[in-house]
Write a protein that holds these residues in place. Structure first.
Motif, PDB file in Angstrom:
ATOM      1  N   UNK A   1       0.718  -1.253   0.032  1.00 28.30           N
ATOM      2  CA  UNK A   1      -0.050   0.085  -0.185  1.00 28.30           C
ATOM      3  C   UNK A   1       0.883   1.114  -0.175  1.00 28.30           C
ATOM      4  N   UNK A   2       1.913   1.310   0.786  1.00 29.83           N
ATOM      5  CA  UNK A   2       2.817   2.396   0.699  1.00 29.83           C
ATOM      6  C   UNK A   2       3.538   2.549  -0.450  1.00 29.83           C
ATOM      7  N   UNK A   3       4.054   1.530  -0.858  1.00 29.77           N
ATOM      8  CA  UNK A   3       4.897   1.584  -2.072  1.00 29.77           C
ATOM      9  C   UNK A   3       3.843   2.131  -3.410  1.00 29.77           C
ATOM     10  N   UNK A   4       2.577   1.751  -3.478  1.00 26.79           N
ATOM     11  CA  UNK A   4       1.561   2.180  -4.437  1.00 26.79           C
ATOM     12  C   UNK A   4       1.378   3.503  -4.371  1.00 26.79           C
ATOM     13  N   UNK A   5       1.260   3.911  -2.907  1.00 28.03           N
ATOM     14  CA  UNK A   5       0.869   5.415  -2.690  1.00 28.03           C
ATOM     15  C   UNK A   5       2.243   6.324  -3.101  1.00 28.03           C
ATOM     16  N   UNK A   6       3.323   6.042  -2.765  1.00 29.84           N
ATOM     17  CA  UNK A   6       4.572   6.534  -3.179  1.00 29.84           C
ATOM     18  C   UNK A   6       4.687   6.728  -4.710  1.00 29.84           C
ATOM     19  N   UNK A   7       4.311   5.701  -5.373  1.00 27.16           N
ATOM     20  CA  UNK A   7       4.450   5.784  -6.995  1.00 27.16           C
ATOM     21  C   UNK A   7       3.333   6.734  -7.276  1.00 27.16           C
ATOM     22  N   UNK A   8       2.299   6.595  -6.959  1.00 26.83           N
ATOM     23  CA  UNK A   8       1.120   7.513  -7.370  1.00 26.83           C
ATOM     24  C   UNK A   8       1.371   9.125  -7.024  1.00 26.83           C
ATOM     25  N   UNK A   9       2.066   9.318  -5.932  1.00 27.45           N
ATOM     26  CA  UNK A   9       2.413  10.565  -5.445  1.00 27.45           C
ATOM     27  C   UNK A   9       3.565  11.282  -6.441  1.00 27.45           C
ATOM     28  N   UNK A  10       4.412  10.515  -7.316  1.00 32.47           N
ATOM     29  CA  UNK A  10       5.430  10.996  -7.996  1.00 32.47           C
ATOM     30  C   UNK A  10       5.149  10.745  -9.405  1.00 32.47           C
ATOM     31  N   UNK A  11       4.092  10.357  -9.942  1.00 35.63           N
ATOM     32  CA  UNK A  11       3.611   9.846 -11.137  1.00 35.63           C
ATOM     33  C   UNK A  11       2.892  11.068 -11.789  1.00 35.63           C
ATOM     34  N   UNK A  12       2.911  11.150 -13.001  1.00 39.86           N
ATOM     35  CA  UNK A  12       1.993  12.019 -13.686  1.00 39.86           C
ATOM     36  C   UNK A  12       0.966  11.407 -14.513  1.00 39.86           C
ATOM     37  N   UNK A  13       1.154  10.042 -14.201  1.00 36.62           N
ATOM     38  CA  UNK A  13       0.162   9.033 -14.743  1.00 36.62           C
ATOM     39  C   UNK A  13      -0.964   8.364 -13.811  1.00 36.62           C
ATOM     40  N   UNK A  14      -2.217   8.246 -14.115  1.00 36.11           N
ATOM     41  CA  UNK A  14      -3.130   7.561 -13.312  1.00 36.11           C
ATOM     42  C   UNK A  14      -2.950   6.103 -13.604  1.00 36.11           C
ATOM     43  N   UNK A  15      -3.522   5.372 -12.837  1.00 35.68           N
ATOM     44  CA  UNK A  15      -3.377   3.769 -12.898  1.00 35.68           C
ATOM     45  C   UNK A  15      -4.161   3.435 -13.988  1.00 35.68           C
ATOM     46  N   UNK A  16      -3.901   2.286 -14.761  1.00 39.94           N
ATOM     47  CA  UNK A  16      -4.695   1.805 -15.742  1.00 39.94           C
ATOM     48  C   UNK A  16      -5.848   1.385 -15.332  1.00 39.94           C
TER      49      UNK A  16
END
Length: 293
Positions: A243-258
């Protein structure tokens, strides 16, 4: 010390002043070093060399070689000693230990590498330049390697690349992202899965832009979501790390999940949240994660 006693007796004639051996006498130099060792103890550099000599001796017992490895690992915990490994040109020898046929010795060798490079840019540099990152990744990528050795290899590769950009670049060049993702796809060892996910999160925090781009290209989010669905309900620690890794990725990504990723996460997230709640994420973190769905 026996030689020192013999020298003292032979030169104890009360009828004459004792004459020490000449300054350039090899025996004098040897006796002198023995006295220094007794009084001050051996230097760490000498102890490192002696440990490596025992480890290298295939005629010695496995127990003695393991003890020598324990001593070496304790010695390289000190930053100065870890740096001296390079100063004494001992990295090639230590890295050769990674190919020992005995599993316990390979495990110790990986452990020594990981300890030596922890939070030590000089040791990280020497380790990378001597090919250590590639060798550790080879162990990780070998499905026939012992699971305990592979688990310790994650510790070593983490120490080699954390907060060291050249090491992270070499990690990428040697296929490190693909190797870690393959472990997530094929391993059912929860300890290794936790360590790999945690390493990804650490790298995201270290170099958000580069790492986020790389893991998005490799499809890490979907693999973590799958693992959350398989193990999340039974393993709180793994669920927390995912959960924390997913959140960190989303916080730093310009893209949304597929769309597929969001649908799968929508399916499994309510039960995970119900079970772990703020044990896993704070209220604000849950809200941020859910806002991406």
């Amino acid at each position: 010390m026996e030689k020192l006693l013999k020298w003292s007796v032979e030169n104890s004639d009360s009828n004459k002043i004792p004459q020490p051996p000449p300054q350039d006498d090899p025996e004098r130099r040897k006796i002198g070093s023995e006295i220094i060792d007794v009084i001050l103890g051996k230097s760490d550099g000498v102890r490192i060399r002696e440990a490596i000599e025992v480890i290298s001796n295939t005629n010695d017992t496995l127990e003695n070689r393991e003890i020598a490895f324990d001593n070496l690992e304790m010695l390289v915990e000190q930053i100065d000693n870890a740096n001296d490994v390079e100063n004494m040109n001992l990295w090639p020898k230590i890295l050769s230990f990674l190919s020992f046929p005995e599993k316990s010795l390979r495990l110790h060798a990986v452990w020594v590498c990981g300890t030596a490079v922890q939070n030590n840019p000089k040791a990280q540099k020497a380790f990378a330049e001597k090919g250590g990152i590639k060798l550790i990744l080879n162990l990780l990528n070998n499905p026939d390697e012992d699971m305990e050795v592979r688990s310790k290899a994650i510790y070593a590769i983490s120490g080699a690349i954390k907060h060291y950009s050249p090491g992270l670049e070499q990690f990428e060049k040697e296929g490190g992202y693909e190797i870690l993702l393959s472990i997530l796809q094929t391993s059912n060892d929860l300890s290794i899965l936790r360590k790999v996910v945690f390493l990804f999160n650490t790298l995201l925090l270290q170099d958000a832009t580069t790492v986020t781009t790389r893991i998005e290209e490799k499809g890490l989010a979907m693999q973590m979501i799958k693992l959350l669905g398989i193990y999340g309900d039974d393993d709180e620690d793994l669920a927390d790390k995912i959960l924390r890794t997913l959140l960190t990725q989303l916080q730093n990504s310009s893209k949304s999940l597929s769309e597929d990723e969001m649908n799968e996460l929508r399916r499994i997230l309510p039960e995970i949240k119900k079970k772990y709640g703020e044990v896993a994420l704070s209220t604000s973190e849950w809200e941020e994660l859910e806002s991406n769905l």
